[in-house]
Design an enzyme around this catalytic site. Structure first.
Site, short mmCIF file in Angstrom:
data_model
loop_
_atom_site.label_atom_id
_atom_site.label_comp_id
_atom_site.label_asym_id
_atom_site.label_seq_id
_atom_site.Cartn_x
_atom_site.Cartn_y
_atom_site.Cartn_z
CB SER A 270 -112.03 -30.86 78.91
OG SER A 270 -111.84 -32.43 79.15
CG ASP B 113 -107.40 -29.91 83.90
OD1 ASP B 113 -106.75 -30.30 85.08
OD2 ASP B 113 -107.76 -31.34 84.75
CG HIS C 286 -111.34 -33.32 83.41
ND1 HIS C 286 -110.00 -32.56 83.52
CD2 HIS C 286 -112.08 -33.37 83.09
CE1 HIS C 286 -110.38 -32.60 82.54
NE2 HIS C 286 -110.64 -32.33 81.88
#
Length: 455
Positions: A162, A186, A256
Protein backbone atom coordinates in the site's frame (compact mmCIF):
# COMPACT_ATOMS: atom_id res chain seq x y z
CA UNK A 1 0.33 -15.05 40.62
CA UNK A 2 3.68 -13.29 40.74
CA UNK A 3 5.50 -16.65 40.63
CA UNK A 4 3.72 -17.68 37.43
CA UNK A 5 4.56 -14.33 35.83
CA UNK A 6 8.21 -14.88 36.76
CA UNK A 7 8.21 -18.34 35.16
CA UNK A 8 6.65 -16.84 32.03
CA UNK A 9 9.35 -14.16 31.83
CA UNK A 10 12.11 -16.75 32.24
CA UNK A 11 10.60 -18.82 29.43
CA UNK A 12 10.40 -15.76 27.21
CA UNK A 13 14.03 -14.85 27.81
CA UNK A 14 15.12 -18.41 27.12
CA UNK A 15 13.22 -18.44 23.82
CA UNK A 16 14.79 -15.20 22.70
CA UNK A 17 18.30 -16.36 23.61
CA UNK A 18 17.77 -19.60 21.76
CA UNK A 19 16.55 -17.81 18.67
CA UNK A 20 19.24 -15.14 18.37
CA UNK A 21 22.30 -17.39 18.27
CA UNK A 22 23.35 -16.75 21.84
CA UNK A 23 23.51 -12.98 21.67
CA UNK A 24 21.41 -13.02 24.83
CA UNK A 25 19.32 -9.87 24.42
CA UNK A 26 15.58 -9.39 24.61
CA UNK A 27 13.59 -9.39 21.41
CA UNK A 28 12.83 -5.98 19.97
CA UNK A 29 9.16 -5.45 19.15
CA UNK A 30 7.29 -3.59 16.46
CA UNK A 31 5.98 -0.24 17.72
CA UNK A 32 2.42 -0.34 19.03
CA UNK A 33 0.78 2.99 19.77
CA UNK A 34 -2.06 4.12 22.01
CA UNK A 35 -5.07 5.81 20.48
CA UNK A 36 -4.21 9.22 21.87
CA UNK A 37 -0.76 9.09 20.23
CA UNK A 38 -2.15 8.65 16.73
CA UNK A 39 -5.02 11.02 17.44
CA UNK A 40 -2.81 13.85 18.65
CA UNK A 41 0.58 13.53 16.97
CA UNK A 42 3.54 11.22 16.54
CA UNK A 43 7.11 12.03 15.65
CA UNK A 44 8.46 9.77 12.93
CA UNK A 45 10.98 7.29 14.28
CA UNK A 46 12.04 4.62 11.81
CA UNK A 47 13.13 1.31 13.36
CA UNK A 48 14.72 -1.59 11.51
CA UNK A 49 14.05 -5.04 12.98
CA UNK A 50 16.46 -7.68 11.73
CA UNK A 51 15.49 -11.32 11.23
CA UNK A 52 17.84 -14.04 9.98
CA UNK A 53 17.82 -17.81 10.03
CA UNK A 54 19.35 -17.54 13.51
CA UNK A 55 16.61 -15.33 15.01
CA UNK A 56 13.41 -15.82 13.00
CA UNK A 57 11.19 -15.40 16.05
CA UNK A 58 13.14 -12.68 17.77
CA UNK A 59 13.65 -9.41 15.91
CA UNK A 60 16.74 -7.37 16.75
CA UNK A 61 16.73 -3.62 16.21
CA UNK A 62 19.69 -2.50 14.14
CA UNK A 63 21.79 0.55 14.80
CA UNK A 64 21.86 2.56 11.57
CA UNK A 65 25.65 2.88 11.74
CA UNK A 66 28.64 0.52 12.10
CA UNK A 67 26.70 -2.27 10.43
CA UNK A 68 29.64 -4.64 10.07
CA UNK A 69 30.02 -4.74 13.86
CA UNK A 70 26.48 -6.13 14.34
CA UNK A 71 26.92 -9.90 14.52
CA UNK A 72 23.65 -11.09 12.99
CA UNK A 73 23.70 -8.73 10.00
CA UNK A 74 25.67 -10.38 7.17
CA UNK A 75 26.36 -7.79 4.48
CA UNK A 76 27.45 -10.48 2.02
CA UNK A 77 23.88 -11.84 1.89
CA UNK A 78 20.88 -10.41 0.02
CA UNK A 79 18.71 -8.09 2.10
CA UNK A 80 14.92 -7.84 1.86
CA UNK A 81 13.16 -4.85 3.43
CA UNK A 82 9.50 -5.37 4.38
CA UNK A 83 7.62 -2.04 4.45
CA UNK A 84 4.08 -1.68 5.80
CA UNK A 85 1.59 0.98 4.79
CA UNK A 86 -0.89 3.29 6.50
CA UNK A 87 -1.83 2.00 9.98
CA UNK A 88 -5.05 3.66 11.22
CA UNK A 89 -5.45 0.84 13.78
CA UNK A 90 -2.00 1.67 15.25
CA UNK A 91 -1.32 -2.07 15.80
CA UNK A 92 1.52 -4.02 14.15
CA UNK A 93 0.61 -5.45 10.72
CA UNK A 94 -0.81 -8.95 11.23
CA UNK A 95 1.15 -10.34 8.28
CA UNK A 96 4.70 -9.34 9.21
CA UNK A 97 5.61 -12.54 11.07
CA UNK A 98 4.27 -14.63 8.20
CA UNK A 99 6.21 -12.82 5.50
CA UNK A 100 9.43 -13.02 7.56
CA UNK A 101 9.05 -16.77 7.92
CA UNK A 102 8.24 -17.32 4.24
CA UNK A 103 11.02 -15.06 2.96
CA UNK A 104 13.52 -16.98 5.06
CA UNK A 105 12.53 -20.13 3.17
CA UNK A 106 13.39 -18.63 -0.23
CA UNK A 107 17.15 -18.25 0.36
CA UNK A 108 19.64 -17.28 3.06
CA UNK A 109 19.14 -13.55 3.54
CA UNK A 110 18.81 -10.64 5.93
CA UNK A 111 15.16 -9.66 6.45
CA UNK A 112 14.57 -6.16 7.77
CA UNK A 113 11.09 -5.14 8.87
CA UNK A 114 10.83 -1.38 8.40
CA UNK A 115 8.85 -0.11 11.38
CA UNK A 116 7.69 3.42 10.58
CA UNK A 117 4.49 3.08 12.59
CA UNK A 118 5.10 6.44 14.30
CA UNK A 119 4.76 8.03 10.88
CA UNK A 120 2.05 5.76 9.46
CA UNK A 121 -0.30 5.46 12.45
CA UNK A 122 -1.99 8.81 12.20
CA UNK A 123 -5.72 9.36 11.88
CA UNK A 124 -4.86 11.98 9.28
CA UNK A 125 -3.96 9.98 6.16
CA UNK A 126 -2.46 13.06 4.53
CA UNK A 127 0.10 13.29 7.35
CA UNK A 128 1.07 9.66 6.79
CA UNK A 129 1.53 10.35 3.06
CA UNK A 130 3.81 13.29 3.89
CA UNK A 131 5.82 11.09 6.27
CA UNK A 132 6.66 8.63 3.51
CA UNK A 133 9.23 11.06 2.16
CA UNK A 134 11.08 11.45 5.46
CA UNK A 135 10.90 7.71 6.12
CA UNK A 136 12.29 7.08 2.62
CA UNK A 137 15.17 9.49 3.26
CA UNK A 138 16.00 7.71 6.53
CA UNK A 139 15.92 4.31 4.84
CA UNK A 140 18.02 5.62 1.96
CA UNK A 141 20.71 6.69 4.43
CA UNK A 142 20.77 3.23 5.96
CA UNK A 143 21.14 1.54 2.55
CA UNK A 144 23.96 3.93 1.66
CA UNK A 145 25.70 2.84 4.87
CA UNK A 146 25.24 -0.76 3.74
CA UNK A 147 26.80 0.08 0.40
CA UNK A 148 29.73 1.87 2.08
CA UNK A 149 30.45 -1.30 4.06
CA UNK A 150 30.46 -3.54 1.02
CA UNK A 151 26.85 -4.52 0.24
CA UNK A 152 25.96 -4.07 -3.46
CA UNK A 153 22.76 -2.16 -4.16
CA UNK A 154 21.72 -4.93 -6.55
CA UNK A 155 21.31 -7.25 -3.54
CA UNK A 156 18.58 -5.04 -2.01
CA UNK A 157 14.90 -5.99 -2.41
CA UNK A 158 12.19 -3.65 -1.08
CA UNK A 159 8.73 -5.18 -0.52
CA UNK A 160 6.15 -2.48 0.17
CA UNK A 161 2.44 -2.80 0.88
CA UNK A 162 0.00 0.00 0.00
CA UNK A 163 1.61 3.28 1.12
CA UNK A 164 4.78 1.30 1.76
CA UNK A 165 5.04 0.58 -1.96
CA UNK A 166 5.43 4.29 -2.72
CA UNK A 167 7.86 4.66 0.19
CA UNK A 168 9.93 1.93 -1.47
CA UNK A 169 9.69 3.82 -4.76
CA UNK A 170 11.00 7.00 -3.15
CA UNK A 171 13.98 5.07 -1.73
CA UNK A 172 14.66 3.63 -5.17
CA UNK A 173 14.47 7.07 -6.78
CA UNK A 174 16.88 8.46 -4.15
CA UNK A 175 19.31 5.71 -5.15
CA UNK A 176 18.91 6.43 -8.88
CA UNK A 177 17.13 3.14 -9.57
CA UNK A 178 20.21 1.06 -8.75
CA UNK A 179 18.67 -1.21 -6.13
CA UNK A 180 17.93 -4.73 -7.29
CA UNK A 181 14.17 -5.01 -6.96
CA UNK A 182 10.99 -3.43 -5.63
CA UNK A 183 7.78 -5.42 -5.10
CA UNK A 184 4.66 -3.30 -4.69
CA UNK A 185 1.60 -4.92 -3.11
CA UNK A 186 -1.44 -2.92 -4.25
CA UNK A 187 0.24 0.52 -4.13
CA UNK A 188 -1.95 3.10 -2.41
CA UNK A 189 -4.29 5.08 -4.65
CA UNK A 190 -5.57 8.03 -2.56
CA UNK A 191 -3.39 11.10 -3.19
CA UNK A 192 -1.39 9.20 -5.83
CA UNK A 193 -3.96 9.02 -8.62
CA UNK A 194 -2.69 11.21 -11.42
CA UNK A 195 0.71 11.61 -9.77
CA UNK A 196 3.81 11.90 -11.94
CA UNK A 197 6.36 9.04 -11.89
CA UNK A 198 8.52 11.11 -9.52
CA UNK A 199 5.62 11.26 -7.03
CA UNK A 200 4.86 7.51 -6.87
CA UNK A 201 6.29 4.07 -7.51
CA UNK A 202 7.40 3.57 -11.13
CA UNK A 203 9.68 1.18 -13.11
CA UNK A 204 12.70 3.48 -13.00
CA UNK A 205 12.94 3.13 -9.20
CA UNK A 206 14.78 -0.22 -9.34
CA UNK A 207 16.48 -2.59 -11.71
CA UNK A 208 13.28 -4.65 -11.60
CA UNK A 209 9.83 -3.63 -10.32
CA UNK A 210 6.90 -6.04 -9.96
CA UNK A 211 3.48 -4.86 -8.80
CA UNK A 212 0.36 -6.74 -7.68
CA UNK A 213 -3.04 -5.01 -8.01
CA UNK A 214 -6.17 -6.08 -6.10
CA UNK A 215 -8.18 -2.89 -5.45
CA UNK A 216 -7.68 -0.43 -8.29
CA UNK A 217 -11.22 0.96 -7.95
CA UNK A 218 -10.81 2.04 -4.33
CA UNK A 219 -7.69 2.06 -2.11
CA UNK A 220 -5.31 0.81 -4.78
CA UNK A 221 -3.74 2.66 -7.69
CA UNK A 222 -4.79 2.25 -11.31
CA UNK A 223 -2.35 2.00 -14.15
CA UNK A 224 0.97 0.27 -14.77
CA UNK A 225 3.74 1.00 -12.30
CA UNK A 226 6.24 -1.82 -12.74
CA UNK A 227 8.07 -3.82 -15.35
CA UNK A 228 5.32 -6.36 -14.75
CA UNK A 229 1.92 -5.57 -13.23
CA UNK A 230 -0.17 -8.50 -11.99
CA UNK A 231 -3.94 -7.94 -11.93
CA UNK A 232 -5.71 -10.45 -9.69
CA UNK A 233 -9.30 -10.87 -10.87
CA UNK A 234 -8.86 -7.81 -13.03
CA UNK A 235 -7.33 -5.84 -10.16
CA UNK A 236 -10.56 -5.19 -8.24
CA UNK A 237 -13.54 -6.88 -6.56
CA UNK A 238 -11.80 -9.91 -5.12
CA UNK A 239 -13.92 -13.07 -4.68
CA UNK A 240 -15.15 -13.61 -1.14
CA UNK A 241 -14.93 -9.92 -0.22
CA UNK A 242 -18.11 -8.14 0.97
CA UNK A 243 -20.16 -6.35 -1.66
CA UNK A 244 -22.14 -4.04 0.64
CA UNK A 245 -21.19 -1.37 3.16
CA UNK A 246 -23.15 -3.21 5.85
CA UNK A 247 -20.18 -5.56 6.28
CA UNK A 248 -18.32 -2.80 8.10
CA UNK A 249 -14.57 -2.31 7.91
CA UNK A 250 -14.08 -5.47 5.85
CA UNK A 251 -16.04 -3.88 2.99
CA UNK A 252 -13.39 -1.16 2.72
CA UNK A 253 -10.23 -3.21 3.36
CA UNK A 254 -10.81 -6.74 2.05
CA UNK A 255 -9.91 -6.15 -1.60
CA UNK A 256 -6.91 -4.02 -0.67
CA UNK A 257 -5.54 -6.54 1.85
CA UNK A 258 -5.98 -9.44 -0.55
CA UNK A 259 -2.69 -8.46 -2.21
CA UNK A 260 -0.83 -9.42 0.97
CA UNK A 261 -2.66 -12.75 1.28
CA UNK A 262 -1.95 -13.63 -2.36
CA UNK A 263 1.72 -12.73 -2.00
CA UNK A 264 2.05 -14.81 1.17
CA UNK A 265 0.44 -17.75 -0.57
CA UNK A 266 2.77 -17.35 -3.56
CA UNK A 267 5.81 -17.27 -1.24
CA UNK A 268 4.53 -20.48 0.33
CA UNK A 269 4.57 -22.07 -3.15
CA UNK A 270 1.16 -23.58 -2.58
CA UNK A 271 -0.74 -21.27 -4.92
CA UNK A 272 1.13 -21.55 -8.25
CA UNK A 273 -0.65 -18.45 -9.49
CA UNK A 274 0.05 -18.35 -13.23
CA UNK A 275 -0.60 -15.04 -14.99
CA UNK A 276 -1.15 -14.35 -18.69
CA UNK A 277 0.00 -11.24 -20.59
CA UNK A 278 -2.98 -9.48 -22.12
CA UNK A 279 -4.12 -6.02 -23.15
CA UNK A 280 -7.26 -6.17 -20.98
CA UNK A 281 -9.06 -8.34 -18.45
CA UNK A 282 -12.01 -8.86 -20.79
CA UNK A 283 -9.70 -10.19 -23.52
CA UNK A 284 -8.14 -12.51 -20.95
CA UNK A 285 -11.57 -13.84 -19.89
CA UNK A 286 -12.46 -14.34 -23.56
CA UNK A 287 -9.52 -16.72 -23.91
CA UNK A 288 -7.57 -14.48 -26.28
CA UNK A 289 -4.33 -14.38 -24.27
CA UNK A 290 -3.49 -17.91 -23.13
CA UNK A 291 -0.35 -18.78 -25.09
CA UNK A 292 2.42 -16.60 -23.55
CA UNK A 293 4.28 -16.69 -26.86
CA UNK A 294 6.52 -13.76 -25.93
CA UNK A 295 7.89 -15.66 -22.93
CA UNK A 296 8.88 -18.91 -24.65
CA UNK A 297 10.87 -21.03 -23.97
CA UNK A 298 10.06 -19.89 -20.40
CA UNK A 299 6.56 -20.67 -19.09
CA UNK A 300 3.93 -18.03 -18.40
CA UNK A 301 4.97 -15.75 -15.52
CA UNK A 302 3.95 -16.63 -11.97
CA UNK A 303 3.43 -14.46 -8.92
CA UNK A 304 6.11 -14.97 -6.29
CA UNK A 305 9.67 -14.41 -5.18
CA UNK A 306 11.70 -16.09 -7.91
CA UNK A 307 11.38 -14.11 -11.16
CA UNK A 308 14.73 -15.13 -12.65
CA UNK A 309 13.14 -17.04 -15.56
CA UNK A 310 11.17 -13.99 -16.75
CA UNK A 311 13.23 -11.01 -15.65
CA UNK A 312 15.35 -10.56 -18.79
CA UNK A 313 12.32 -11.16 -21.01
CA UNK A 314 10.29 -8.55 -19.17
CA UNK A 315 13.09 -6.01 -19.28
CA UNK A 316 13.22 -6.54 -23.04
CA UNK A 317 9.43 -6.37 -23.51
CA UNK A 318 8.97 -3.23 -21.44
CA UNK A 319 5.98 -2.69 -19.15
CA UNK A 320 3.76 -5.79 -19.27
CA UNK A 321 0.27 -6.37 -17.87
CA UNK A 322 -0.61 -9.91 -16.78
CA UNK A 323 -3.90 -11.28 -15.48
CA UNK A 324 -5.05 -14.20 -13.36
CA UNK A 325 -8.13 -15.19 -11.42
CA UNK A 326 -8.43 -16.75 -7.99
CA UNK A 327 -10.86 -18.48 -5.68
CA UNK A 328 -12.13 -16.78 -2.52
CA UNK A 329 -9.99 -18.80 -0.10
CA UNK A 330 -6.69 -20.61 0.19
CA UNK A 331 -4.98 -21.89 -1.87
CA UNK A 332 -6.62 -19.34 -4.25
CA UNK A 333 -5.63 -21.29 -7.36
CA UNK A 334 -8.20 -21.95 -10.06
CA UNK A 335 -8.01 -24.82 -12.54
CA UNK A 336 -7.98 -23.43 -16.07
CA UNK A 337 -9.16 -24.97 -19.32
CA UNK A 338 -9.34 -23.56 -22.81
CA UNK A 339 -12.68 -24.63 -24.28
CA UNK A 340 -13.15 -24.59 -28.04
CA UNK A 341 -16.64 -25.13 -29.50
CA UNK A 342 -17.66 -25.32 -33.17
CA UNK A 343 -21.39 -24.65 -33.68
CA UNK A 344 -23.56 -25.71 -36.62
CA UNK A 345 -26.90 -24.01 -35.92
CA UNK A 346 -28.33 -22.05 -38.84
CA UNK A 347 -29.41 -18.98 -36.89
CA UNK A 348 -27.25 -17.08 -34.39
CA UNK A 349 -27.89 -17.55 -30.68
CA UNK A 350 -26.64 -15.47 -27.77
CA UNK A 351 -26.06 -16.86 -24.32
CA UNK A 352 -23.72 -17.74 -21.49
CA UNK A 353 -22.03 -21.08 -20.93
CA UNK A 354 -22.42 -23.24 -17.82
CA UNK A 355 -19.98 -26.14 -17.64
CA UNK A 356 -19.63 -28.86 -15.01
CA UNK A 357 -16.92 -31.46 -14.55
CA UNK A 358 -17.93 -34.63 -12.71
CA UNK A 359 -15.76 -37.17 -10.91
CA UNK A 360 -17.82 -39.80 -9.12
CA UNK A 361 -20.40 -37.99 -7.01
CA UNK A 362 -18.40 -34.78 -6.93
CA UNK A 363 -18.60 -31.97 -9.44
CA UNK A 364 -17.24 -28.47 -9.94
CA UNK A 365 -19.01 -25.78 -11.94
CA UNK A 366 -17.92 -22.77 -13.96
CA UNK A 367 -20.32 -20.13 -15.27
CA UNK A 368 -18.85 -18.01 -18.06
CA UNK A 369 -21.20 -15.06 -17.89
CA UNK A 370 -19.08 -11.91 -18.05
CA UNK A 371 -20.82 -11.26 -21.39
CA UNK A 372 -23.25 -12.86 -23.84
CA UNK A 373 -21.48 -15.03 -26.39
CA UNK A 374 -22.60 -15.36 -30.02
CA UNK A 375 -22.98 -18.91 -31.30
CA UNK A 376 -23.47 -19.07 -35.05
CA UNK A 377 -23.07 -21.42 -38.00
CA UNK A 378 -19.61 -22.90 -38.71
CA UNK A 379 -18.07 -20.66 -36.06
CA UNK A 380 -15.44 -21.63 -33.52
CA UNK A 381 -15.92 -20.06 -30.10
CA UNK A 382 -12.93 -20.18 -27.75
CA UNK A 383 -13.37 -19.50 -24.05
CA UNK A 384 -11.34 -19.51 -20.87
CA UNK A 385 -13.12 -21.72 -18.33
CA UNK A 386 -11.87 -21.86 -14.73
CA UNK A 387 -12.97 -24.12 -11.90
CA UNK A 388 -12.51 -23.80 -8.14
CA UNK A 389 -11.59 -27.48 -7.75
CA UNK A 390 -9.27 -29.83 -9.60
CA UNK A 391 -11.33 -33.00 -9.94
CA UNK A 392 -9.64 -36.08 -11.37
CA UNK A 393 -10.40 -38.24 -13.22
CA UNK A 394 -13.05 -36.42 -15.24
CA UNK A 395 -15.74 -39.02 -15.88
CA UNK A 396 -18.54 -36.82 -17.18
CA UNK A 397 -19.06 -33.31 -18.52
CA UNK A 398 -22.37 -31.47 -18.47
CA UNK A 399 -23.03 -28.37 -20.49
CA UNK A 400 -25.81 -25.85 -20.93
CA UNK A 401 -26.14 -22.61 -22.87
CA UNK A 402 -28.38 -20.20 -20.98
CA UNK A 403 -30.11 -17.65 -23.19
CA UNK A 404 -32.57 -14.84 -22.68
CA UNK A 405 -35.26 -16.86 -24.39
CA UNK A 406 -37.51 -17.52 -21.39
CA UNK A 407 -40.81 -17.71 -23.32
CA UNK A 408 -41.66 -19.42 -26.57
CA UNK A 409 -40.02 -22.49 -28.09
CA UNK A 410 -36.53 -23.62 -27.11
CA UNK A 411 -34.23 -23.48 -30.09
CA UNK A 412 -31.76 -26.25 -30.79
CA UNK A 413 -28.01 -25.65 -30.86
CA UNK A 414 -25.79 -28.21 -32.56
CA UNK A 415 -22.13 -28.54 -31.57
CA UNK A 416 -19.94 -30.19 -34.16
CA UNK A 417 -17.18 -30.38 -31.56
CA UNK A 418 -16.32 -29.30 -28.04
CA UNK A 419 -12.72 -29.59 -26.85
CA UNK A 420 -11.30 -28.95 -23.36
CA UNK A 421 -7.55 -28.36 -23.07
CA UNK A 422 -5.96 -28.08 -19.60
CA UNK A 423 -3.80 -24.96 -19.58
CA UNK A 424 -1.39 -25.57 -16.71
CA UNK A 425 -1.18 -29.39 -16.79
CA UNK A 426 0.21 -30.13 -20.27
CA UNK A 427 0.68 -33.80 -19.37
CA UNK A 428 -3.08 -34.28 -19.11
CA UNK A 429 -4.95 -35.37 -22.25
CA UNK A 430 -7.32 -33.19 -24.25
CA UNK A 431 -11.01 -34.05 -23.81
CA UNK A 432 -13.42 -33.93 -26.73
CA UNK A 433 -16.95 -34.77 -27.77
CA UNK A 434 -18.48 -34.63 -31.24
CA UNK A 435 -21.91 -33.84 -32.69
CA UNK A 436 -24.00 -32.83 -29.69
CA UNK A 437 -27.59 -31.63 -30.06
CA UNK A 438 -28.59 -29.18 -27.33
CA UNK A 439 -31.60 -27.07 -26.46
CA UNK A 440 -31.41 -23.60 -25.02
CA UNK A 441 -31.41 -23.58 -21.21
CA UNK A 442 -31.34 -27.40 -21.00
CA UNK A 443 -28.34 -29.22 -19.56
CA UNK A 444 -26.84 -32.06 -21.57
CA UNK A 445 -24.32 -34.54 -20.15
CA UNK A 446 -21.75 -36.69 -21.95
CA UNK A 447 -18.60 -38.66 -21.33
CA UNK A 448 -15.42 -37.10 -22.73
CA UNK A 449 -13.56 -38.89 -25.52
CA UNK A 450 -9.93 -38.70 -26.69
CA UNK A 451 -9.57 -35.95 -29.27
CA UNK A 452 -9.19 -36.85 -32.94
CA UNK A 453 -6.11 -34.93 -34.20
CA UNK A 454 -7.70 -34.66 -37.66
CA UNK A 455 -10.61 -32.57 -36.35
Amino acid sequence: MLLWQLFGLIGFLTLCKGQDSGVGALCDDFTELDFHESFLWTTLNLKLLLYTKYNLRCGRELNHHQLSSQPLFNLSLPTAFVIHGYRPTRAPPFWVDHVVQLLSEQEDMNILVVDWNRGAANLNYFTAVTNTRQAANNLTGFILNMQAEGAPLSSVHLIGSSLGAHLAGFVGANLKGKIGRITGLDPAGPMFTGATPEERLDPSDAMFVDVLHTDINSFGLRGQHGHIDYYANGGSDQPGCPKTIFSGRSYFMCDHQRSVFLYLCALNRTCSLTAYPCSSYSDFLDGQCLQCEAFKPAPCPMLGYDVSRWRDILLRLGQTKVYFTTTATLPYKKVSYMVDMVTWNLYPRWGVLILRLHSGRNFTEARIDHKLFRFEQYTSTRLLVQFDEDLQPIQKISLSIATRNVIGPRYKIRLIRIRLAPLEQPDRPLMCRYDIIMEENIEVAFRPLPCDPRL
